[in-house]
Design a protein around this motif. Structure first.
Motif, PDB file in Angstrom:
ATOM      1  N   ALA A  11      54.807  30.273  34.524  1.00  0.00           N
ATOM      2  CA  ALA A  11      53.562  29.581  34.219  1.00  0.00           C
ATOM      3  C   ALA A  11      52.347  30.228  34.862  1.00  0.00           C
ATOM      4  CB  ALA A  11      53.653  28.123  34.686  1.00  0.00           C
ATOM      5  N   VAL A  12      51.233  30.176  34.137  1.00  0.00           N
ATOM      6  CA  VAL A  12      49.834  30.376  34.533  1.00  0.00           C
ATOM      7  C   VAL A  12      49.491  31.808  34.936  1.00  0.00           C
ATOM      8  CG1 VAL A  12      47.889  29.526  35.907  1.00  0.00           C
ATOM      9  CG2 VAL A  12      49.717  27.946  35.226  1.00  0.00           C
ATOM     10  N   ASP A  13      50.070  32.360  36.030  1.00  0.00           N
ATOM     11  CA  ASP A  13      49.786  33.740  36.445  1.00  0.00           C
ATOM     12  C   ASP A  13      48.325  33.913  36.871  1.00  0.00           C
ATOM     13  OD1 ASP A  13      51.004  36.132  37.019  1.00  0.00           O
ATOM     14  OD2 ASP A  13      51.164  36.827  34.960  1.00  0.00           O
ATOM     15  N   HIS A  14      47.850  33.018  37.747  1.00  0.00           N
ATOM     16  CA  HIS A  14      46.511  33.136  38.291  1.00  0.00           C
ATOM     17  C   HIS A  14      46.555  32.836  39.788  1.00  0.00           C
ATOM     18  CE1 HIS A  14      42.079  33.010  36.691  1.00  0.00           C
ATOM     19  NE2 HIS A  14      42.219  33.819  37.735  1.00  0.00           N
TER      20      HIS A  14
ATOM     21  N   PHE B 102      51.845  33.381  40.788  1.00  0.00           N
ATOM     22  CA  PHE B 102      50.600  33.268  41.538  1.00  0.00           C
ATOM     23  C   PHE B 102      50.040  34.636  41.914  1.00  0.00           C
ATOM     24  CE2 PHE B 102      52.310  29.037  42.245  1.00  0.00           C
ATOM     25  CZ  PHE B 102      51.183  28.236  42.301  1.00  0.00           C
ATOM     26  N   HIS B 103      48.691  34.707  41.996  1.00  0.00           N
ATOM     27  CA  HIS B 103      47.976  35.864  42.525  1.00  0.00           C
ATOM     28  C   HIS B 103      47.316  35.480  43.844  1.00  0.00           C
ATOM     29  CE1 HIS B 103      47.497  37.675  38.182  1.00  0.00           C
ATOM     30  NE2 HIS B 103      48.734  37.302  38.461  1.00  0.00           N
ATOM     31  N   CYS B 104      46.933  36.496  44.607  1.00  0.00           N
ATOM     32  CA  CYS B 104      46.494  36.254  45.992  1.00  0.00           C
ATOM     33  C   CYS B 104      44.986  36.300  46.192  1.00  0.00           C
ATOM     34  CB  CYS B 104      47.126  37.306  46.913  1.00  0.00           C
ATOM     35  SG  CYS B 104      46.359  38.955  46.761  1.00  0.00           S
ATOM     36  N   TYR B 105      44.184  36.404  45.113  1.00  0.00           N
ATOM     37  CA  TYR B 105      42.777  36.772  45.265  1.00  0.00           C
ATOM     38  C   TYR B 105      41.835  35.619  45.602  1.00  0.00           C
ATOM     39  CZ  TYR B 105      44.809  40.804  42.956  1.00  0.00           C
ATOM     40  OH  TYR B 105      45.621  41.861  42.633  1.00  0.00           O
ATOM     41  N   ALA B 106      42.316  34.406  45.518  1.00  0.00           N
ATOM     42  CA  ALA B 106      41.516  33.248  45.918  1.00  0.00           C
ATOM     43  C   ALA B 106      42.464  32.151  46.346  1.00  0.00           C
ATOM     44  CB  ALA B 106      40.630  32.772  44.762  1.00  0.00           C
TER      45      ALA B 106
ATOM     46  N   THR C 231      55.259  35.887  30.993  1.00  0.00           N
ATOM     47  CA  THR C 231      54.183  34.922  31.194  1.00  0.00           C
ATOM     48  C   THR C 231      53.266  34.987  29.975  1.00  0.00           C
ATOM     49  OG1 THR C 231      52.517  36.321  32.293  1.00  0.00           O
ATOM     50  CG2 THR C 231      54.294  35.451  33.668  1.00  0.00           C
ATOM     51  N   PRO C 232      52.659  33.866  29.566  1.00  0.00           N
ATOM     52  CA  PRO C 232      51.840  33.859  28.341  1.00  0.00           C
ATOM     53  C   PRO C 232      50.539  34.627  28.458  1.00  0.00           C
ATOM     54  CG  PRO C 232      52.660  31.659  28.828  1.00  0.00           C
ATOM     55  CD  PRO C 232      52.913  32.496  30.051  1.00  0.00           C
ATOM     56  N   GLY C 233      50.072  34.896  29.681  1.00  0.00           N
ATOM     57  CA  GLY C 233      48.825  35.637  29.820  1.00  0.00           C
ATOM     58  C   GLY C 233      48.488  35.863  31.278  1.00  0.00           C
ATOM     59  N   ASN C 234      47.711  36.897  31.525  1.00  0.00           N
ATOM     60  CA  ASN C 234      47.266  37.201  32.880  1.00  0.00           C
ATOM     61  C   ASN C 234      45.941  36.513  33.179  1.00  0.00           C
ATOM     62  OD1 ASN C 234      47.161  39.052  35.397  1.00  0.00           O
ATOM     63  ND2 ASN C 234      45.209  39.450  34.387  1.00  0.00           N
TER      64      ASN C 234
END
Length: 459
Positions: free
Chosen positions: A261-264, A288-292, A220-223
Motif C-alpha cells: 500500500a501507498v508507497d509514500h 514507506f519512504h523516509c523523506y518526511a 505497489t500501485p504507484g510511487n
C-alpha cells in the motif's frame, strides 16, 4: 542532510535472457563457495566512516571489559525480516551495464566485499532518475515494455542467476498519459474513469515480467501518490488507491503475488490508515519512504510496514552512518519495519544520468555505488545495508534487544540457528561493544567511534 520529498521479437528477447541467465548461473555455480549454503555466515565485521581499510573488515573477538552493550532477548519474537535492497532506476541500469564488477558487489551472497542485497525495486515507468520519459504500452489487452524496461529486466534476470534469494517489487511512477489529467507523463492525476484499465495494465505487466524470468514478489500501485512534480509522477486519492487495491488484490493474490500500500512518506500515515480501512484484507504490506515524518509513524499500521525508499544526498559518511542506524535500523525496525530498501543502486559521479530538461527531482541523490567508467565505488549506504545483511537473512525474525546509551542496534534470529546483531557506536569514544545473549558467553569486539559492527553467532 536528507532529501526533501521528491521523488514476435519477444521470443528472441526471452531467448537471449534465458541464455544470459544460464551463462551467469554457470559462472556462479562453478565453485561451491559462491552458494549461500557453502558460506560460513558467522563472524564479526566492522565498517568505519573514515578508514577505508576498516570497511566490512572481519575482526577478532575481544576479551576486554565492555564499554557498551546490546542485550538480546531471542524469546521476544517480532516481525519477519524480508531483507535489503535498492531501486533499479534507469540511471542504475546504465551504470551497471558499464561496471563489470557492480552486480557482484551488490548482490553476490558470498562476496566478502559485497552488500549481499536480496531485493530490487523495479520502476515500471521512467522516474526522476531517467534520461528520457517512458511508460509501457497498453492496448487494453496487452502490456508492451519499452526498450528501457527490457534492459532493466535483462539485468534483473542476470542478478537472479547470481542471488537465488532475489525478490522484486515493481512500482510505476505514472500511468500512460491517456489515463491522466492533464494527459502528460510529468505530474498530473489519475482519472477516475481509468481505474479499471490501469489495474488491468498492472496485472498484465506483472504477468509479462514473470514470463521474462523476473522473480516478482510484489507490486505497489504507484510511487508517492500524494506528489505531482516536473518528472514522471502522478497523484492518486486515498479513495482511488483503495479501489485499485480491490481491483488488483484478488488477481495478484491468485498469482502468488503481494500488493503493498501507498508507497509514500512516514508523515502520510493518515493516508495509509484511510486506504487500508477502505480495502480490508487487500494489501499485504505498507510501503514507506523516509523523506518526511519519523519512523515511529509506521508503528501499529494494519499490515506489516517496510521501508522501500530512502537516499543519502550530501551528508558525510559519519552523518550517514549515524542517521541511517538511528532512524532506518534502530527506530525503524523497532517500529515494525520488515525490510530496508534505498533509492539508486548506482549513479554516475554527477548523480545521474537523468533528464537534463527537468529542474525537479533529485540531482544530489547518492547511489549505493558511484560508477566512473568501469570503476564502482561504494558509498556509506552500501555499508549500512551490507552490515545489516550480514546480521539478518531474508526470513529471519526480529527479536527484542536493548542497547546502552549512544548505541543504535537491531537483533535477529536466523533460519540457520544463528543470532545476528547490527549496531552503531555513537558513544563518541572507541571501546569494546558486548553482545549479550541469555545462556551463552558474551560476544565482544573493539569498535571505534562512529563505526558499524555486526556480530553473527551460532546458536
Amino acid at each position: 542532510m536528507r532529501l526533501v520529498p521528491r521523488h514476435p521479437r519477444w521470443l528472441l528477447v526471452v531467448g537471449v535472457l534465458v541464455v544470459l541467465a544460464a551463462v551467469v548461473g554457470a559462472l556462479t555455480t562453478s565453485e561451491d563457495t559462491t552458494r549461500p549454503g557453502a558460506v560460513d555466515r558467522t563472524g564479526t565485521w566492522v565498517s568505519s566512516p573514515t578508514d577505508p581499510g576498516r570497511r566490512l573488515l572481519e575482526v577478532s573477538r575481544s576479551s576486554e571489559p565492555a564499554t557498551a552493550s546490546v542485550r538480546v532477548n531471542p524469546a521476544d519474537l517480532r516481525q519477519t525480516w524480508r531483507g535489503t535492497g535498492a531501486a533499479m532506476t534507469d540511471s542504475s541500469v546504465q551504470m551497471l551495464s558499464t561496471a563489470s564488477d557492480g552486480v557482484r558487489r551488490l548482490f553476490d551472497p558470498a562476496a566478502v566485499d559485497g552488500a549481499r542485497l536480496s531485493w530490487i525495486r523495479l520502476p515500471l515507468t521512467a522516474t526522476d532518475m531517467s534520461p528520457q520519459p517512458w511508460t509501457w504500452g497498453w492496448d487494453g489487452a496487452h502490456a508492451t515494455p519499452s526498450p528501457q524496461a527490457e534492459r532493466a529486466a535483462a539485468i534483473v534476470v542476470r542478478v537472479a542467476a547470481l542471488q537465488p534469494q532475489l525478490r522484486v517489487v515493481a512500482t510505476p511512477w505514472t500511468a500512460p498519459t491517456w489515463m491522466k489529467q492533464p494527459p502528460e507523463v510529468r505530474g498530473g492525476a489519475l482519472r477516475d474513469d481509468a481505474l479499471d484499465q490501469y489495474a488491468a495494465m498492472l496485472v498484465a505487466q506483472a504477468d509479462e515480467l514473470r514470463t521474462r524470468g523476473v522473480p516478482l514478489r510484489a507490486l505497489t500501485p504507484g510511487n508517492e501518490p500524494g506528489r505531482s512534480a516536473d518528472y514522471p509522477s502522478m497523484t492518486m486519492t486515498a479513495s482511488q488507491q483503495a479501489q485499485l487495491g480491490r481491483l488488483l488484490g484478488p488477481k495478484l493474490h491468485g498469482r502468488g503475488l503481494e500488493l503493498w500500500a501507498v508507497d509514500h512518506n512516514w508523515a502520510d500515515r493518515a493516508v495509509y490508515d484511510e486506504v487500508l480501512a477502505a480495502a480490508p484484507g487487500v494489501f499485504d504490506a505498507a510501503a514507506f519512504h523516509c523523506y518526511a515524518g519519523t519512523p515511529d509513524q509506521m508503528a501499529g499500521v494494519a499490515v506489516p510496514p517496510i521501508v522501500t525508499e530512502c537516499t543519502g544526498t550530501t551528508s558525510s559518511w559519519s552523518e550517514a552512518f549515524a542517521w541511517d542506524m538511528q532512524h532506518l535500523v534502530g527506530e525503524g525496525i523497532a517500529s515494525g519495519s520488515t525490510g530496508l530498501m534505498t533509492w539508486n543502486l548506482a549513479v554516475d559521479p554527477h548523480g545521474g544520468p537523468r533528464d537534463a530538461t527537468s529542474a525537479a527531482g533529485c540531482s544530489s541523490c547518492r547511489g549505493l555505488l558511484t560508477v566512473d567508467g568501469s570503476r564502482a565505488e561504494p558509498g556509506p549506504e552500501f555499508y549500512v545495508l551490507a552490515q545489516l545483511a550480514r546480521a539478518a537473512d531474508p526470513g529471519a525474525r526480529v527479536v527484542g534487544s536493548r542497547a546502552s546509551a549512544g548505541v543504535s542496534a537491531a537483533a535477529f534470529t536466523n533460519g540457520d540457528g544463528t543470532v545476528g546483531v547490527v549496531a552503531y557506536n555513537g558513544t563518541g569514544k572507541d571501546g569494546v561493544l558486548s553482545v549479550a545473549v541469555p545462556g551463552r558467553r558474551d560476544l565482544r569486539a573493539r569498535v571505534r567511534a562512529g563505526e558499524l559492527m555486526t556480530v553473527r553467532a551460532a546458536g
